[in-house]
Design a protein around this motif. Structure first.
Motif, PDB file in Angstrom:
ATOM      1  N   THR A 281      40.810 -23.002  36.580  1.00 44.24           N
ATOM      2  CA  THR A 281      41.844 -23.123  35.548  1.00 44.24           C
ATOM      3  C   THR A 281      42.833 -24.182  36.011  1.00 44.24           C
ATOM      4  OG1 THR A 281      43.175 -21.472  36.654  1.00 44.24           O
ATOM      5  CG2 THR A 281      41.675 -20.674  34.968  1.00 44.24           C
ATOM      6  N   THR A 282      43.029 -25.197  35.208  1.00 50.95           N
ATOM      7  CA  THR A 282      43.925 -26.270  35.628  1.00 50.95           C
ATOM      8  C   THR A 282      44.429 -27.060  34.418  1.00 50.95           C
ATOM      9  OG1 THR A 282      44.087 -28.296  36.964  1.00 50.95           O
ATOM     10  CG2 THR A 282      41.899 -27.781  36.083  1.00 50.95           C
ATOM     11  N   PRO A 283      45.721 -27.422  34.426  1.00 48.89           N
ATOM     12  CA  PRO A 283      46.246 -28.122  33.245  1.00 48.89           C
ATOM     13  C   PRO A 283      45.585 -29.478  33.003  1.00 48.89           C
ATOM     14  CG  PRO A 283      47.933 -27.946  34.975  1.00 48.89           C
ATOM     15  CD  PRO A 283      46.775 -27.122  35.409  1.00 48.89           C
ATOM     16  N   GLY A 307      44.376 -20.985  40.126  1.00 47.76           N
ATOM     17  CA  GLY A 307      45.197 -21.712  41.084  1.00 47.76           C
ATOM     18  C   GLY A 307      46.585 -21.097  41.150  1.00 47.76           C
ATOM     19  N   PHE A 309      50.770 -21.997  43.164  1.00 46.12           N
ATOM     20  CA  PHE A 309      51.576 -23.006  43.875  1.00 46.12           C
ATOM     21  C   PHE A 309      51.330 -24.379  43.253  1.00 46.12           C
ATOM     22  CE2 PHE A 309      49.786 -19.878  46.976  1.00 46.12           C
ATOM     23  CZ  PHE A 309      50.881 -19.025  46.973  1.00 46.12           C
ATOM     24  N   LYS A 310      51.023 -25.374  44.093  1.00 46.57           N
ATOM     25  CA  LYS A 310      50.777 -26.716  43.537  1.00 46.57           C
ATOM     26  C   LYS A 310      49.321 -26.921  43.121  1.00 46.57           C
ATOM     27  CE  LYS A 310      52.758 -30.548  44.000  1.00 46.57           C
ATOM     28  NZ  LYS A 310      53.684 -30.439  42.866  1.00 46.57           N
ATOM     29  N   GLY A 311      48.529 -25.877  43.278  1.00 46.52           N
ATOM     30  CA  GLY A 311      47.108 -26.007  42.953  1.00 46.52           C
ATOM     31  C   GLY A 311      46.257 -25.786  44.185  1.00 46.52           C
ATOM     32  N   SER A 326      41.609 -26.135  30.858  1.00 46.06           N
ATOM     33  CA  SER A 326      43.046 -25.939  30.642  1.00 46.06           C
ATOM     34  C   SER A 326      43.224 -25.124  29.376  1.00 46.06           C
ATOM     35  CB  SER A 326      43.711 -27.305  30.454  1.00 46.06           C
ATOM     36  OG  SER A 326      44.955 -27.154  29.801  1.00 46.06           O
ATOM     37  N   ILE A 327      44.274 -24.308  29.300  1.00 45.11           N
ATOM     38  CA  ILE A 327      44.493 -23.600  28.029  1.00 45.11           C
ATOM     39  C   ILE A 327      45.533 -24.319  27.175  1.00 45.11           C
ATOM     40  CG2 ILE A 327      43.704 -21.353  28.836  1.00 45.11           C
ATOM     41  CD1 ILE A 327      46.724 -20.522  28.857  1.00 45.11           C
ATOM     42  N   GLY A 328      46.040 -25.438  27.619  1.00 43.05           N
ATOM     43  CA  GLY A 328      46.982 -26.175  26.777  1.00 43.05           C
ATOM     44  C   GLY A 328      47.846 -27.091  27.618  1.00 43.05           C
ATOM     45  N   TYR A 330      50.732 -27.544  28.990  1.00 40.80           N
ATOM     46  CA  TYR A 330      51.961 -27.034  29.583  1.00 40.80           C
ATOM     47  C   TYR A 330      51.567 -26.510  30.947  1.00 40.80           C
ATOM     48  CZ  TYR A 330      49.546 -23.432  26.991  1.00 40.80           C
ATOM     49  OH  TYR A 330      48.563 -22.662  26.441  1.00 40.80           O
ATOM     50  N   LEU A 332      51.709 -23.632  33.768  1.00 41.01           N
ATOM     51  CA  LEU A 332      51.982 -22.231  34.076  1.00 41.01           C
ATOM     52  C   LEU A 332      52.199 -22.098  35.575  1.00 41.01           C
ATOM     53  CD1 LEU A 332      48.941 -20.874  32.060  1.00 41.01           C
ATOM     54  CD2 LEU A 332      51.335 -20.690  31.348  1.00 41.01           C
ATOM     55  N   THR A 333      52.722 -20.943  35.994  1.00 41.11           N
ATOM     56  CA  THR A 333      52.946 -20.703  37.419  1.00 41.11           C
ATOM     57  C   THR A 333      51.630 -20.500  38.148  1.00 41.11           C
ATOM     58  OG1 THR A 333      54.836 -19.484  36.636  1.00 41.11           O
ATOM     59  CG2 THR A 333      54.355 -19.314  38.968  1.00 41.11           C
ATOM     60  N   GLY A 334      50.689 -19.871  37.451  1.00 34.62           N
ATOM     61  CA  GLY A 334      49.400 -19.613  38.092  1.00 34.62           C
ATOM     62  C   GLY A 334      48.306 -19.568  37.049  1.00 34.62           C
ATOM     63  N   GLY A 335      47.054 -19.544  37.510  1.00 32.16           N
ATOM     64  CA  GLY A 335      45.928 -19.572  36.586  1.00 32.16           C
ATOM     65  C   GLY A 335      45.573 -18.217  35.986  1.00 32.16           C
ATOM     66  N   ALA A 338      45.768 -18.003  32.240  1.00 33.38           N
ATOM     67  CA  ALA A 338      44.692 -18.831  31.674  1.00 33.38           C
ATOM     68  C   ALA A 338      43.356 -18.096  31.792  1.00 33.38           C
ATOM     69  CB  ALA A 338      44.635 -20.175  32.390  1.00 33.38           C
TER      70      ALA A 338
HETATM   71  N1  SAH Z   1      50.570 -29.229  40.128  1.00 35.09           N
HETATM   72  C1  SAH Z   1      49.581 -28.823  39.176  1.00 35.09           C
HETATM   73  C2  SAH Z   1      49.998 -27.563  38.436  1.00 35.09           C
HETATM   74  C3  SAH Z   1      50.027 -26.386  39.281  1.00 35.09           C
HETATM   75  S1  SAH Z   1      50.415 -24.963  38.391  1.00 35.09           S
HETATM   76  C4  SAH Z   1      49.382 -29.934  38.173  1.00 35.09           C
HETATM   77  O1  SAH Z   1      50.341 -30.582  37.807  1.00 35.09           O
HETATM   78  O2  SAH Z   1      48.248 -30.078  37.683  1.00 35.09           O
HETATM   79  C5  SAH Z   1      49.578 -23.748  39.332  1.00 35.09           C
HETATM   80  C6  SAH Z   1      48.258 -23.271  38.810  1.00 35.09           C
HETATM   81  O3  SAH Z   1      48.421 -22.678  37.522  1.00 35.09           O
HETATM   82  C7  SAH Z   1      47.232 -24.347  38.587  1.00 35.09           C
HETATM   83  O4  SAH Z   1      46.531 -24.637  39.766  1.00 35.09           O
HETATM   84  C8  SAH Z   1      46.338 -23.702  37.564  1.00 35.09           C
HETATM   85  O5  SAH Z   1      45.367 -22.863  38.155  1.00 35.09           O
HETATM   86  C9  SAH Z   1      47.286 -22.868  36.757  1.00 35.09           C
HETATM   87  N2  SAH Z   1      47.669 -23.502  35.485  1.00 35.09           N
HETATM   88  C10 SAH Z   1      48.854 -24.029  35.172  1.00 35.09           C
HETATM   89  N3  SAH Z   1      48.893 -24.500  33.937  1.00 35.09           N
HETATM   90  C11 SAH Z   1      47.687 -24.275  33.404  1.00 35.09           C
HETATM   91  C12 SAH Z   1      47.092 -24.567  32.144  1.00 35.09           C
HETATM   92  N4  SAH Z   1      47.767 -25.173  31.162  1.00 35.09           N
HETATM   93  N5  SAH Z   1      45.804 -24.185  31.942  1.00 35.09           N
HETATM   94  C13 SAH Z   1      45.115 -23.582  32.926  1.00 35.09           C
HETATM   95  N6  SAH Z   1      45.613 -23.297  34.134  1.00 35.09           N
HETATM   96  C14 SAH Z   1      46.891 -23.631  34.380  1.00 35.09           C
END
Ligand code: SAH
Length: 420
Positions: A281-283, A307, A309-311, A326-328, A330, A332-335, A338
């Motif tokens: 899960t990742t933005p 994920g 923290f910073k990933g 990604s679910i959109g 924006y 999120l704090t964690g995956g 998602a």
């Molecule tokens: N520094 C990263 C964001 C980290 S947010 C970047 O800018 O890409 C922390 C974790 O939250 C991510 O590793 C991911 O697993 C999850 N996350 C945050 N936003 C998400 C989104 N829109 N869709 C899916 N996962 C998300």
């Protein structure tokens, strides 16, 4: 052409001539589609039509689903319960007598009891490459589930890797070879009884508790249609303080999830079973959508890595992950949220999860249309009225109204959905 204009319906006896062509094409005789069929092909087609009109034979119209586009049949799937195979085969081959080009005594059984056998699948040449075959196959798999037949099987020629890839994507796995019609085929098999399995890897398992124990996702687990396992990555670190993160190289702010706990957890899971997808899960991933949910709902085993923290250390993404979603747009704090969103969207459309199949299929996006408005009792609340047509009891007018509303709302709110 728009895939949402394709209807799948049971065949009628009037479809026999069409089914006969498709059965022959599926057996390799593509000339049936030629404007002028070679004489020998025409001869077999005529016999095949009689076969397709008959009950209790392999290629009976009664065993067939038709894909229809603008009222015209464009594809078909003939499939049946393997327990009827022997008897039906004898009855079928009797029609051909001398005209068989192979020795039926040398032929191995294509199927047996306990299998729902997808015998012949074909789509008219002009309509191929639009996902119509896949729709028919999905409907075939659903039929097997409804009939509670434990396996679905299909044969594929080794010279057709494209078909094999399609079957694999639907969850079929290799299961030996069969010698039939004078050549070897690869047998592929799908289990309809083993539940889907989703393994979610996280540093915050508590975040998923409530979600997993409520509503449809909980019911699907109780019904044995899906198993969801949550793994705490802290259980997989070798660090004595249970740390799973560390400072990033290059000195920027925040923490990064380390390779080791993730790799160890995934390795342990992979040692036990094959996984169809390992999702991160990742933005910055591909945007999750209904078509992706549909696709994933056909898989057997999946891992979803959340994920935090910073990933995660990028090497995990390079070496272990097969899909990034990604679910959109924006952050999120964690995956976990998602993973919950994806799991919900995937699980609710596994056949059998929602009692009334129709209800999941009529949701927004399933046909590229937004859903029409819905109402319930009372018909008049504080002078707010329910549209008259819904109270009329006139089934056809109601369906028309719903369709018009769906179309109007889509045009107004999401014209992009109507674009292709
Ligand atoms: N520094 C990263 C964001 C980290 S947010 C970047 O800018 O890409 C922390 C974790 O939250 C991510 O590793 C991911 O697993 C999850 N996350 C945050 N936003 C998400 C989104 N829109 N869709 C899916 N996962 C998300």
């Amino acid at each position: 052409m728009n895939i949402s204009d394709i209807q799948i319906r049971p065949a009628s006896i009037a479809d026999a001539a069409f089914i006969a062509k498709n059965v022959m094409a599926a057996l390799g005789t593509e000339e049936v589609y030629a404007e002028e069929m070679p004489e020998q092909v025409l001869k077999i087609w005529n016999i095949m039509i009689q076969v397709c009109q008959t009950s209790g034979v392999l290629y009976s119209w009664e065993n067939t689903l038709i894909a229809e586009y603008e009222g015209m049949p464009i594809g078909s799937l003939t499939a049946y319960d393997g327990s009827t195979y022997k008897e039906s085969r004898e009855k079928t081959f009797a029609f051909f007598e001398e005209s068989l080009s192979f020795d039926p005594d040398l032929m191995q059984d294509e199927t047996k009891a306990g299998e729902y056998y997808l015998d012949s699948l074909a789509v008219l040449p002009a309509f191929r490459g639009n996902g119509i075959g896949k729709m028919l196959l999905q409907q075939g798999i659903e039929t097997a589930r409804r009939k509670e037949i434990p396996h679905v099987t299909i044969l594929v020629s080794p010279t057709n890797p494209k078909a094999k890839r399609l079957y694999s994507s639907l969850g079929f796995r290799e299961a030996g070879e069969v010698f039939a019609f004078g050549e070897y085929f690869q047998r592929m098999k799908l289990d309809t009884t083993e539940p889907m399995r989703i393994d979610i890897l996280t540093v915050l398992p508590e975040m998923l508790d409530g979600f997993l124990n409520c509503s449809i996702v909980a019911r699907a687990q109780r019904k044995g249609l899906v198993e969801i396992h949550v793994h705490n990555l802290r259980d997989w670190t070798l660090d004595k303080h249970k740390r799973v993160d560390d400072y990033p190289y290059g000195g920027c702010a925040g923490m990064v999830m380390q390779c080791e706990p993730i790799d160890r957890c995934i390795e342990a899971l992979k040692a036990k079973r094959d996984y169809d997808e390992i999702i991160f899960t990742t933005p910055d991933g591909e945007q999750f959508s209904q078509p992706i949910a549909n696709e994933l709902s056909m898989k057997k085993n999946m891992i979803i890595l959340c994920g935090h923290f910073k990933g995660v250390d990028y090497r995990i993404r390079e070496h272990l992950i097969t899909k990034e979603l990604s679910i959109g747009d924006y952050v999120l704090t964690g995956g976990e949220l998602a993973a919950a969103v994806m799991t919900d969207a995937i699980v609710r459309i596994i056949p059998g999860v929602i009692g009334d199949e129709q209800s999941a299929l009529s949701d927004s996006f399933q046909d590229n249309l937004l859903a029409p408005p819905v109402y319930t009792r009372p018909a008049d609340y504080k002078g707010w009225k329910v549209p008259d047509v819904l109270l009329s009891g006139h089934e056809k007018n109601i369906r028309n109204w719903e369709f018009e509303q769906a179309l109007e709302r889509t045009k107004r709110l999401r014209p992009d959905l109507l674009e292709d």
